[in-house]
Design a protein around this motif. Structure first.
Motif, PDB file in Angstrom:
ATOM      1  N   LYS A 608       7.273  10.795  15.150  1.00 24.64           N
ATOM      2  CA  LYS A 608       7.576   9.805  14.347  1.00 24.64           C
ATOM      3  C   LYS A 608       8.918   9.720  14.051  1.00 24.64           C
ATOM      4  N   THR A 609       9.559   8.491  13.973  1.00 24.75           N
ATOM      5  CA  THR A 609      10.913   8.246  13.550  1.00 24.75           C
ATOM      6  C   THR A 609      11.118   8.350  12.227  1.00 24.75           C
ATOM      7  N   GLY A 614       9.273   1.877  10.926  1.00 26.58           N
ATOM      8  CA  GLY A 614       8.091   2.599  11.395  1.00 26.58           C
ATOM      9  C   GLY A 614       7.260   3.518  10.384  1.00 26.58           C
ATOM     10  N   LEU A 615       7.793   3.949   9.341  1.00 30.85           N
ATOM     11  CA  LEU A 615       6.864   4.510   8.116  1.00 30.85           C
ATOM     12  C   LEU A 615       6.053   3.559   7.535  1.00 30.85           C
ATOM     13  N   LEU A 616       6.575   2.318   7.301  1.00 32.45           N
ATOM     14  CA  LEU A 616       5.819   1.479   6.835  1.00 32.45           C
ATOM     15  C   LEU A 616       4.424   0.789   7.339  1.00 32.45           C
ATOM     16  N   ASP A 617       4.582   1.099   8.708  1.00 28.66           N
ATOM     17  CA  ASP A 617       3.550   0.363   9.617  1.00 28.66           C
ATOM     18  C   ASP A 617       2.514   1.815  10.040  1.00 28.66           C
ATOM     19  N   LEU A 618       2.969   3.214   9.614  1.00 29.86           N
ATOM     20  CA  LEU A 618       2.389   4.132  10.305  1.00 29.86           C
ATOM     21  C   LEU A 618       0.856   4.215   9.797  1.00 29.86           C
ATOM     22  N   GLN A 638       5.558   5.437  -0.709  1.00 26.78           N
ATOM     23  CA  GLN A 638       5.072   4.123  -1.006  1.00 26.78           C
ATOM     24  C   GLN A 638       5.044   3.228   0.522  1.00 26.78           C
ATOM     25  N   THR A 639       3.989   2.390   0.205  1.00 21.51           N
ATOM     26  CA  THR A 639       3.703   1.324   1.319  1.00 21.51           C
ATOM     27  C   THR A 639       3.468  -0.126   0.815  1.00 21.51           C
ATOM     28  N   PRO A 640       3.506  -1.074   1.501  1.00 17.40           N
ATOM     29  CA  PRO A 640       3.776  -2.360   1.053  1.00 17.40           C
ATOM     30  C   PRO A 640       2.280  -2.796   0.273  1.00 17.40           C
ATOM     31  N   VAL A 641       2.623  -3.549  -0.754  1.00 18.16           N
ATOM     32  CA  VAL A 641       1.649  -4.057  -1.548  1.00 18.16           C
ATOM     33  C   VAL A 641       1.888  -5.500  -1.790  1.00 18.16           C
ATOM     34  N   THR A 642       0.750  -6.273  -2.146  1.00 23.73           N
ATOM     35  CA  THR A 642       0.833  -7.838  -2.502  1.00 23.73           C
ATOM     36  C   THR A 642       0.519  -8.241  -3.990  1.00 23.73           C
ATOM     37  N   ILE A 643       1.693  -8.754  -4.443  1.00 23.38           N
ATOM     38  CA  ILE A 643       1.483  -8.997  -5.939  1.00 23.38           C
ATOM     39  C   ILE A 643       1.753 -10.711  -6.249  1.00 23.38           C
ATOM     40  N   ALA A 644       1.429 -11.156  -7.404  1.00 26.14           N
ATOM     41  CA  ALA A 644       1.539 -12.588  -7.897  1.00 26.14           C
ATOM     42  C   ALA A 644       2.315 -12.449  -9.153  1.00 26.14           C
ATOM     43  N   VAL A 645       3.838 -13.031  -8.740  1.00 25.91           N
ATOM     44  CA  VAL A 645       4.793 -12.784  -9.970  1.00 25.91           C
ATOM     45  C   VAL A 645       5.436 -14.254  -9.925  1.00 25.91           C
ATOM     46  N   PRO A 646       5.248 -15.041 -11.101  1.00 22.60           N
ATOM     47  CA  PRO A 646       4.771 -14.587 -12.329  1.00 22.60           C
ATOM     48  C   PRO A 646       3.091 -14.978 -12.038  1.00 22.60           C
ATOM     49  N   ALA A 647       2.330 -14.633 -13.144  1.00 20.85           N
ATOM     50  CA  ALA A 647       0.922 -14.665 -12.829  1.00 20.85           C
ATOM     51  C   ALA A 647       0.393 -16.424 -12.437  1.00 20.85           C
ATOM     52  N   GLY A 648      -0.331 -16.324 -11.321  1.00 22.75           N
ATOM     53  CA  GLY A 648      -0.865 -17.441 -11.010  1.00 22.75           C
ATOM     54  C   GLY A 648       0.201 -18.050  -9.610  1.00 22.75           C
ATOM     55  N   VAL A 654       5.618  -6.826  -1.353  1.00 24.41           N
ATOM     56  CA  VAL A 654       6.779  -6.230  -1.899  1.00 24.41           C
ATOM     57  C   VAL A 654       6.509  -4.781  -1.364  1.00 24.41           C
ATOM     58  N   VAL A 655       7.756  -4.001  -1.397  1.00 28.96           N
ATOM     59  CA  VAL A 655       7.741  -2.616  -0.747  1.00 28.96           C
ATOM     60  C   VAL A 655       8.353  -1.820  -2.060  1.00 28.96           C
TER      61      VAL A 655
END
Length: 762
Positions: A608-609, A614-618, A638-648, A654-655
């Motif tokens: 692996k590189t 490459g690490l984020l999609d591993l 750490q891997t990408p996550v999905t958040i809602a800012v501000p609420a709603g 974000v990573v």
């Protein structure tokens, strides 16, 4: 002269192991049921006990189907056939190979072990092997017993109304459970040092040399007069003692401290045993005490004897009754109160006697500690022939090697006392002027322990790690053990070896007894990870999981140690994005690379590189480095996550780049309502004013960059909603993987041996 190597073969779960001994103290460590006690028992069986101490269950269980197959062949052989040969048994019988190093001046001790006339110094070896002493007698005895059983079973089968009988022996293993001592004996063989090889690098199995037809057994034990062995086993039996066990009729040796002191006194100090000039005054005082006591006894019993004489006995022709005292110095310490512990007191009257309690009223820890120290002193003095009788005799020879074994000295001892004991045990064994006068006399101590405190106290080079393997690994039918010499794991003096040895001395050494290992990046993970395990991973919480804080720049240095331990390992680390040579927020498609050496080195070995994209999609499977069925390493970053800012707001990716911002992303509601100062306050403000996920990531990068991460984690502990805290996704995935490995390992450790029917069909 020193013992260098001990190879044990076909003894219980030790099918083929080597234990290298140090010049002073060797420590056997490992998880429960890993084979440490079996190794100590093997040393006792071969070097101390009589042949009758061996039982069939001392054979490795995988050989039982083969033994029973031999028994069936013997039963099926026609009458008058040739007796069987011994060769098939040689691959199954328990053996112990002991290798010594000797010099030119010690040839007279090892004359029976010298391999050739060209040998001048170096290694010599001897094999202890438990084998059939007369294979024809074993063959005939077994056949006659089986013929008897078949005749009885045939007679019983005539009555169909009665249950069938199961008589001894059912097969050859059943026969040997009772007759092993009658048909097997210990034999000794000279070994060739040129054929000594190191254990297999992959399986760590010992490779004992094969003996040919020209190797004939020696007439007697060549180690007699060469090695003196003493042992303190784990069953020391302190505390309240049943009176039945304490009675003289049982013949049991004393286990209390007063009994040990009395035995030590009678052997080494008693003035009545071969007295010398220094004992004259003590003997004179004892004679005076006996005479005074005799006068008192005569006066006390006179009225009673006169009353007996009034009945007409004794007459003038009968012997007269006299009472006389038979006192010895050892009688003065033959009772419970012979050993007293004096207590400190405050406010007592002047001249008042001190307050003292008998030994059984004191703590088990002190009894255990003092007892072991006295036993070590007694071992030393017995080896050096310091007893009264020995010093009065001429021609006694002291064995050049004193081998002392101690099982689990930590029993009943406080952690600090454990460290004190193991630190000074070897000093006690060698604290005698004779050992300075005669440097050819050497002492070696072997300790088995489950204590991380004892392990922490001894040098890293003295550790021998026992690893348990379940049935099915490396082609084994039953659970077996392997041994790693941790002194050789990192090679010679290298920077990595220096780092690991110093690091382990600064940390708890419970890594050597763990079921699984977690390496974390920093203090924040170390503080909060136990909470995640306790509340979300119950099976992992029940296991023995060791948590080590090593930092991303040093975790890779532990790889050789992890390979030696062979336990599942989760490495929780940061992705550490670099833009050029500067740390930057993690972003996709920005030509970033990781600055984390652990990710760069370990995942590079998996082709692996180091590129962040490459690490984020591993894939999850590509984050695991598999060595065998029980041992693998998983990287969690750490891997990408999905958040809602501000609420709603619409969700966006974000990573995170650190544990702290990943924790915030996983618990936005908690941190939006949190209060605090320092880094906690900065994080709360960043969450409150963020208008998008990207803006929040940038604000957290700035707030966390120079903050007190340990203080931040402690602030999280104080939060009202702390119990609802969720781990970041990458950590939750990693802990889930580790829990699955622990469950799988636990299941495999409970596997039983392959059934005989399956083994016969192989």
């Amino acid at each position: 002269m020193k013992i260098r190597h001990i190879e044990i073969t076909n003894f219980r779960k030790l099918q083929a192991i080597r234990v290298d001994l140090t010049d002073d103290t060797t420590l056997l460590v490992g998880a429960n049921n890993s084979g440490k006690s079996s190794a100590m028992l093997a040393l006792r069986r071969f070097l101390v006990s009589h042949k009758s101490a061996f039982r069939l269950l001392d054979f490795t269980l995988c050989h039982f189907p083969t033994i029973d197959a031999i028994g069936k062949e013997w039963e099926a052989a026609p009458a008058g056939s040739q007796p069987p040969v011994l060769d098939p048994w040689m691959a199954m019988v328990p053996m112990l190979d002991l290798w010594l190093s000797a010099g030119n001046g010690e040839l007279h001790f090892i004359k029976d072990l010298i391999p050739s006339f060209r040998w001048r110094s170096g290694l010599v070896g001897v094999r202890f092997r438990l084998e059939p002493k007369d294979i024809a007698a074993l063959y005939n005895d077994f056949r006659s017993e089986r013929e008897r059983v078949r005749a009885l079973e045939a007679e019983a089968a005539k009555d169909a109304h009665k249950a069938s009988l199961t008589l001894w022996p059912k097969n050859l293993t059943d026969f040997l459970t009772r007759r092993l001592g009658a048909h097997f004996e210990m034999r000794w063989y000279r070994l060739d040092p040129s054929k000594l090889v190191k254990p297999d690098r992959v399986t760590r199995e010992a490779l004992p040399q094969q003996l040919g037809p020209s190797n004939i057994p020696m007439q007697s034990n060549p180690l007699s007069g060469l090695i003196r062995v003493h042992e303190i086993n784990a069953q020391r039996g302190f505390g309240e003692l049943d009176e039945s066990e304490d009675s003289a009729s049982t013949g049991r040796s004393g286990r209390r401290l007063s009994e040990q002191l009395r035995a030590y006194y009678k052997r080494h100090l008693d003035p009545e045993q071969s007295p010398g000039p220094s004992d004259i005054e003590a003997l004179r005082a004892m004679d005076a005490a006996r005479d005074a006591f005799d006068v008192r006894l005569a006066a006390s019993f006179k009225p009673a004897f006169q009353e007996v004489e009034s009945l007409g006995y004794p007459t003038g022709n009968d012997p007269t009754i006299h009472v006389t005292a038979q006192l010895s110095a050892a009688d003065g310490i033959s009772h419970e109160s012979a050993v007293l512990f004096e207590l400190d007191s405050v406010g007592g009257a002047a001249g008042a006697p001190p307050l003292r309690l008998p030994e059984t009223s004191n703590g088990l820890g002190y009894q255990n500690l003092i007892s072991m120290i006295f036993r070590l002193m007694s071992f030393r003095d017995a080896w050096l022939r310091k007893s009264k009788a020995a010093m009065a005799s001429d021609g006694l020879v002291v064995e050049p090697i004193h081998l002392v074994m101690i099982e689990e000295p930590e029993a009943h001892l406080h952690a600090q006392v454990q460290q004190v004991f193991v630190r000074h045990a070897y000093q006690v064994l060698t604290n005698d002027p004779l050992l300075e006068k005669f440097p050819g006399l050497s002492t070696q101590l072997v300790v088995s322990s489950h204590s991380s405190h004892i392990t922490h106290e001894l040098p890293y080079a003295s550790l021998r790690y026992f690893r348990r393997l379940p049935a099915g690994m490396n082609g084994k039918r039953v659970p077996v053990s392997t041994v790693s010499n941790l002194e050789a794991v990192f090679g010679d003096a290298t920077s990595t070896k220096r780092f690991v040895t110093r690091y382990l001395r600064s940390q708890h050494a419970d890594v050597f007894f763990a079921d699984a290992l977690v390496l974390v990046e920093g203090a924040a993970e170390r503080i909060l990870l136990p909470h995640f395990i306790r509340n979300r991973f119950p099976q992992l919480h029940q296991a023995y999981v060791t948590l080590l804080e090593v930092g991303g720049s040093h975790a890779h240095r532990l790889r050789p140690l992890l390979d030696a331990l062979g336990i599942p390992c989760l490495v929780i680390t940061d992705i550490d994005a670099l833009g050029g040579k500067k740390s930057v927020p993690v972003m996709r498609n920005a030509e970033q690379v990781t600055g984390n050496p652990t990710l760069g080195i370990w995942l590079k070995s998996s082709n692996k590189t180091r590129e962040i994209d490459g690490l984020l999609d591993l894939a999850a499977n590509d984050k695991v480095i598999v060595s065998d069925d029980l041992y693998s390493i998983r990287m969690a970053y750490q891997t990408p996550v999905t958040i809602a800012v501000p609420a709603g707001a619409p969700p966006e990716e974000v990573v995170p780049g650190t544990f702290e911002d990943a924790l915030v992303f996983a618990n936005l509601a908690l941190f939006s309502a949190a209060k605090g100062k320092g880094m906690m306050g900065a994080v709360t403000r960043a969450v409150a004013k963020a208008e998008s996920g990207e803006a929040l990531a940038a604000g957290l990068f700035e707030a966390i960059g120079e903050g007190d991460k340990a203080g931040f984690a402690l602030s999280v502990l104080y939060e009202t909603d702390f119990k609802d805290l969720r781990p970041p996704r990458y950590i939750e995935e990693g802990l889930s993987w580790l829990q699955e490995r622990v469950i799988k390992k636990k299941h495999e450790m409970l596997l039983v041996s392959v059934p005989a029917e399956e083994a016969e069909n192989e």
